[in-house]
Design an enzyme around this catalytic site. Structure first.
Site, short mmCIF file in Angstrom:
data_model
loop_
_atom_site.label_atom_id
_atom_site.label_comp_id
_atom_site.label_asym_id
_atom_site.label_seq_id
_atom_site.Cartn_x
_atom_site.Cartn_y
_atom_site.Cartn_z
N LYS A 229 1.79 -0.94 4.57
CA LYS A 229 2.60 -0.36 3.43
C LYS A 229 3.84 -0.89 3.23
O LYS A 229 4.56 -1.75 4.04
CB LYS A 229 2.60 1.20 3.45
CG LYS A 229 1.43 1.80 2.94
CD LYS A 229 1.60 3.24 2.90
CE LYS A 229 0.26 3.96 2.43
NZ LYS A 229 -0.12 5.20 2.41
N ARG A 263 -4.92 6.48 9.27
CA ARG A 263 -5.81 5.55 8.42
C ARG A 263 -5.48 4.04 8.24
O ARG A 263 -4.33 3.82 7.72
CB ARG A 263 -5.48 6.42 6.85
CG ARG A 263 -6.31 5.77 5.61
CD ARG A 263 -5.90 6.48 4.37
NE ARG A 263 -6.59 6.02 3.25
CZ ARG A 263 -6.16 4.86 2.74
NH1 ARG A 263 -4.96 4.19 3.00
NH2 ARG A 263 -6.71 4.63 1.54
#
Ligand code: 7PJ
Length: 289
Positions: A229, A263
């Site tokens: 991210k 995740r």
């Protein structure tokens, strides 16, 4: 906190940290070359191979997502999302021995995915769309509810502001969980997620991770999604293809602070970090209680 999550016909053992492999079935990830995604045989085949590799690498579940939730992304139509997601869910169910999670906010996709064999609903909008909570409840599946500031990914990054990011994320998840319970989703089937990158600045994201143990008071399993991210990119000054080491650092820290489902895109490396971190925290081969 529960250590067994009942996911349709499968049980997820949350006494150990579990790795969720990300399977994007959006045009940019699994197109056959053109701009428009088609659920062609070829793209479903490719998705299956990718899922099989992640399972072999140590993922205990595959998160299938047909909507791009990147900041600024525009929403996808329901039929298009169904066309992307359902053939892949069916194929994984038929060919792999793994839990399937579906990353969706659309009630129709939740219902059809459950029929096709999904065992978990993962909604970055926390079942806020019209009919989503009722649809999720009707499937009997567990749900992952995630915090996002701002109603949609299109606007969430405009001006994130918090007095106390931990308290606000915690309050939001507690309230949302209560609403789920009122709608008929048992508390034992709710997973919570602080929503890294969803309406948060770098400092908000770092604070959330540093103090993530405070979310354990909610008493529900915590799912963590930091893989590749922007927060990793910003902290390190790295482009998206060069964020593995930074992402792995967040995984170790998240596990130490109570994260139970991780995740990620990079399953093999993450699985090693999970095992190593658990070995340090609980002893080699020890079960966490
Ligand atoms: C998350 C997600 C996350 C949960 C995405 C990306 C953006 N679902 N779906 N948590 N992120 N539960 O993977 O970069 O953090 S899509």
């Amino acid at each position: 906190m529960i250590t067994k999550l009942q996911c349709a016909d499968r049980v997820l053992d949350l006494s150990r940290v579990q790795v969720m492999g990300i399977l994007n079935v959006t045009p940019d990830s699994f197109s056959d070359g053109g701009n428009l995604y088609q659920a062609s045989r070829l793209s479903v085949d490719k998705a299956l191979v990718h899922a099989a590799n992640m399972v072999a690498d140590g993922a205990s579940m595959i998160d299938v997502g047909g909507e791009s939730t990147r900041p600024g992304a525009s929403p996808v139509g329901v039929q298009e999302e169904l066309d992307r997601v359902i053939p892949v869910v069916e194929r994984i169910k038929a060919e792999l021995d793994t839990l399937i999670s579906v990353d969706t906010s659309a009630p129709e996709v939740m219902i059809e995915s459950a029929k096709a064999g999904a065992g978990l609903i993962n909604d970055v909008r926390s079942l806020a769309r019209d009919g989503a909570m009722e649809a999720a409840a009707s499937t009997g599946l567990p749900v992952c509810i995630m915090h996002m500031q701002g109603a949609t990914p299109a606007t969430m990054q405009l001006a994130p502001h918090y007095e106390d990011v931990l308290a606000e994320v915690c309050d939001f998840l507690a309230q949302r969980a209560d609403q789920c319970v009122a709608a008929g989703i048992p508390r034992e089937r709710i997973v919570v997620d602080p929503g890294f990158g969803f309406g948060k600045t770098l400092e908000h994201n770092l604070t959330l991770l540093r103090r993530m143990d405070e979310l354990e008071a909610l008493g529900m399993p915590i799912l963590v999604g930091t893989s590749r991210k922007t927060m990793v990119g910003q902290a390190l000054g790295r482009e998206v293809g060069d964020r593995l080491a930074g992402s792995l650092a967040t995984v170790a820290l998240a596990i130490e602070r109570g994260g139970r489902i991780i995740r990620v895109h990079d399953v093999a490396a993450t699985a090693d970090v999970v095992r190593m971190t658990e070995a340090v925290l609980y002893g080699a081969g020890q079960e966490r209680v």
